[in-house]
Design an enzyme around this catalytic site. Structure first.
Site, PDB file in Angstrom:
ATOM      1  N   PHE A  73    -106.140  31.144 -69.275  1.00  0.00           N
ATOM      2  CA  PHE A  73    -107.144  30.107 -69.033  1.00  0.00           C
ATOM      3  C   PHE A  73    -106.643  29.172 -67.936  1.00  0.00           C
ATOM      4  CE2 PHE A  73    -109.992  26.494 -70.226  1.00  0.00           C
ATOM      5  CZ  PHE A  73    -111.188  27.187 -70.121  1.00  0.00           C
ATOM      6  N   GLU A 106     -97.955  29.696 -52.311  1.00  0.00           N
ATOM      7  CA  GLU A 106     -97.306  29.217 -53.522  1.00  0.00           C
ATOM      8  C   GLU A 106     -95.901  28.717 -53.211  1.00  0.00           C
ATOM      9  OE1 GLU A 106     -97.783  31.927 -56.844  1.00  0.00           O
ATOM     10  OE2 GLU A 106     -99.460  32.838 -55.781  1.00  0.00           O
ATOM     11  N   LYS A 122    -102.450  45.958 -53.594  1.00  0.00           N
ATOM     12  CA  LYS A 122    -103.873  46.135 -53.275  1.00  0.00           C
ATOM     13  C   LYS A 122    -104.121  47.481 -52.601  1.00  0.00           C
ATOM     14  CE  LYS A 122    -104.564  41.148 -53.026  1.00  0.00           C
ATOM     15  NZ  LYS A 122    -104.527  39.939 -52.174  1.00  0.00           N
TER      16      LYS A 122
END
Lengths: 352, 352
Positions: free
Chosen positions: B11, B213, B228
């Site tokens: 979450f 980041e 990917k």
């Protein structure tokens, strides 16, 4: 495995390319897509008509000379164009309509589409006329008769932008689009900027290279884009535009100097077809030259390539760039429409 | 109208954005998409767990503070993360898995996905780990249990490139792709070229602006793109690559001088992830900096934007450009996966 019986209306570059693709790839489509195509009828203004419910030999068809009345030489063939007769009698499941666009009223193609749909025969078309003028009533006719009406190839040829916006971007709250939707005018602008050609010289170069027709008016004055904007605004934004509702300004007023000045200022003139939906649901659509900063995704689209940016509330801008013309590319659009029909049929939805 | 009961695993930004979208748009989705979402369970390493088969109040959920153990305050909530318990007991139709990617083995997310699928619960995920390492076995688990496994958001966030290639480009004979699939590294390269920053300065700028980041290693060294490329090559080209089969070279070796020299020569360095299928079916995949001429559709893709060019035999090159990150954009990918599941269910195909 399914077999779809197809009638080809118009046998110029596009439908001939579809016959070529079928001849080369039917075996591959059977495995990869789950169906093959059988051509059961063809009609063409120049070549005549042929009806063969058992299937026309694809090699004979792809190698047919371009002589007037040539269909006479095929079994079931005639020198005369008898399009309605072909649609009525050849037993097709799908009509592939690929005649020239009539920008005034979409005829006679619209009537051919309606005849097929009213008979429960699905229609796939690359012809902007029937869709720009009559999409709503033709879609209703399809629905009422258990048939399908698909027209991916009317906007960017084989580059699947309608289906991308409707299916892949579902739920993204699409509110508009702006696109470079005419390869001829984009080629002319690119040539004027990079080679310093005048408008007239660039048009001539485009004609020499096959990017422009003998009469380039519809491309240069924006009316071809106007039809495409009408199709997209109605299909994607829920507008109810008729082609004459879209104000069109072409590229004839741009000079090589203006283009080079723009380039020096890190910008580029492009002929942009766009539509935007206001919060009250009204849609503003236009075709006109716009000065784009080089950071705009459309600014870098050169030569005869097409591209469209979809404006969404959830994702922001998403751009698709690809071919906007070409006989094989446009024939692929018809195939993609047939794939879509096949999916809907095999999903167990519609009856036909 | 359908209602899907959804369990959110993780979450952080993405699943919180999905809850926000549902709170704002459920009424709209009911009309436009034919379904609404009910959140029946949530699990998060930091916030704890909540199970509420009757549905968690969406406003309470979206406004939940980010304090450790905060789920304890909700009915049915606990301060501890009990992911397996949530999946087993909340009665979800769909698990939305959006925890961080573990680039070594895809755990524990892969196990969560497998638990759900083995229980007949469909999974939508934005997590590259489970897909890059275990797509084949997870898809098989879905099939065997009448469930679906969808992962559009793993490659370009909300920009729907997997579905575009598989569905919209079906039949175009896709033979490969090359893409700018990492926004951080593209932002760094763009800053080095346009502002003359050193590699280190550009990374710092990206961190300050939230494009990188604290530890940018996976982005800068190409390993994020490698995952990917693995996902796309396996899904679109039928390869059977594991992440370590894709050789990765990052952008650390490029200097501001090299980028500016390239610009002066009408070219641009980009970190390109690509794969190409040879006629014998073998697939060559790689991640490395490539020098692209400015005419290449990917050369103009600046800042943190992503783009991918699909190479097809029938259509030539088709490029899709759009956001490759962002919490709402990535949450949209989960929605697009649920739309896809809804379509398959309502088409009458699968059982669950």
């Amino acid at each position: 495995m399914s077999e779809y019986k197809v009638a080809l209306i118009g046998f110029g570059g596009v439908n001939r390319a579809l016959a070529e693709l079928a001849a080369e790839k039917n075996w591959h489509w059977e495995r990869e897509l789950g169906f093959r195509l059988k051509i059961v009828g063809v009609s063409d203004l120049h070549l005549g008509s042929v009806v063969s419910p058992g299937g026309i030999d694809l090699d004979a068809l792809r190698n047919l000379p371009r002589d007037k009345g040539a269909f006479e030489k095929l079994p079931g063939g005639k020198a005369a164009q008898e399009t309605e007769q072909v649609i009525r009698t050849c037993g097709a499941d799908i009509v592939a309509e690929a005649t020239f666009t009539n920008p005034r009223d979409g005829e006679p193609a619209s009537s051919y589409c309606r005849l097929a749909l009213d008979s429960g025969i699905s229609v796939v078309t690359t012809n902007k006329g029937p869709v720009a003028f009559h999409a709503k009533s033709l879609k209703r006719a399809a629905e009422e008769n258990g048939a399908f009406f698909e027209f991916e190839g009317t906007v960017m040829s084989g580059t699947p932008v309608i289906r991308f916006a409707k299916e892949s971007l579902a739920g993204s709250d699409l509110i508009g689009f702006e696109g470079i939707l005419n390869g001829t005018s984009n080629f002319v602008l690119s040539s004027m900027e990079s080679d310093g050609l005048s408008f007239g010289e660039a048009v001539k170069k485009a004609q020499t290279l096959g990017y422009a027709e003998a009469d380039p008016t519809a491309d240069i004055e924006g009316h071809d884009v106007g039809l495409k904007v009408t199709i997209l605004a109605n299909e994607l934004l829920g507008a109810q535009l008729r082609p004459w509702d879209v104000a069109c300004e072409g590229i004839g007023g741009l000079t090589a100097q203006a283009l080079q000045d723009a380039a020096a200022a890190n910008a580029r003139w492009k002929l942009i077809g766009s539509a935007i939906k206001a919060p009250d649901g009204t849609v503003q659509a236009s075709v006109k030259p716009k000065l784009l900063p080089l950071e705009n995704s459309l600014a870098g689209v050169g030569s005869a390539v097409n591209a469209i940016t979809f404006k969404t509330k959830v994702l922001g801008d998403v751009t698709v760039q690809g071919p906007g013309a070409g006989r094989v590319e446009t024939a692929y659009a018809l195939l993609s429409d047939i794939i879509s029909i096949h999916k809907k049929k095999t999903a167990g939805g519609a009856s036909k």
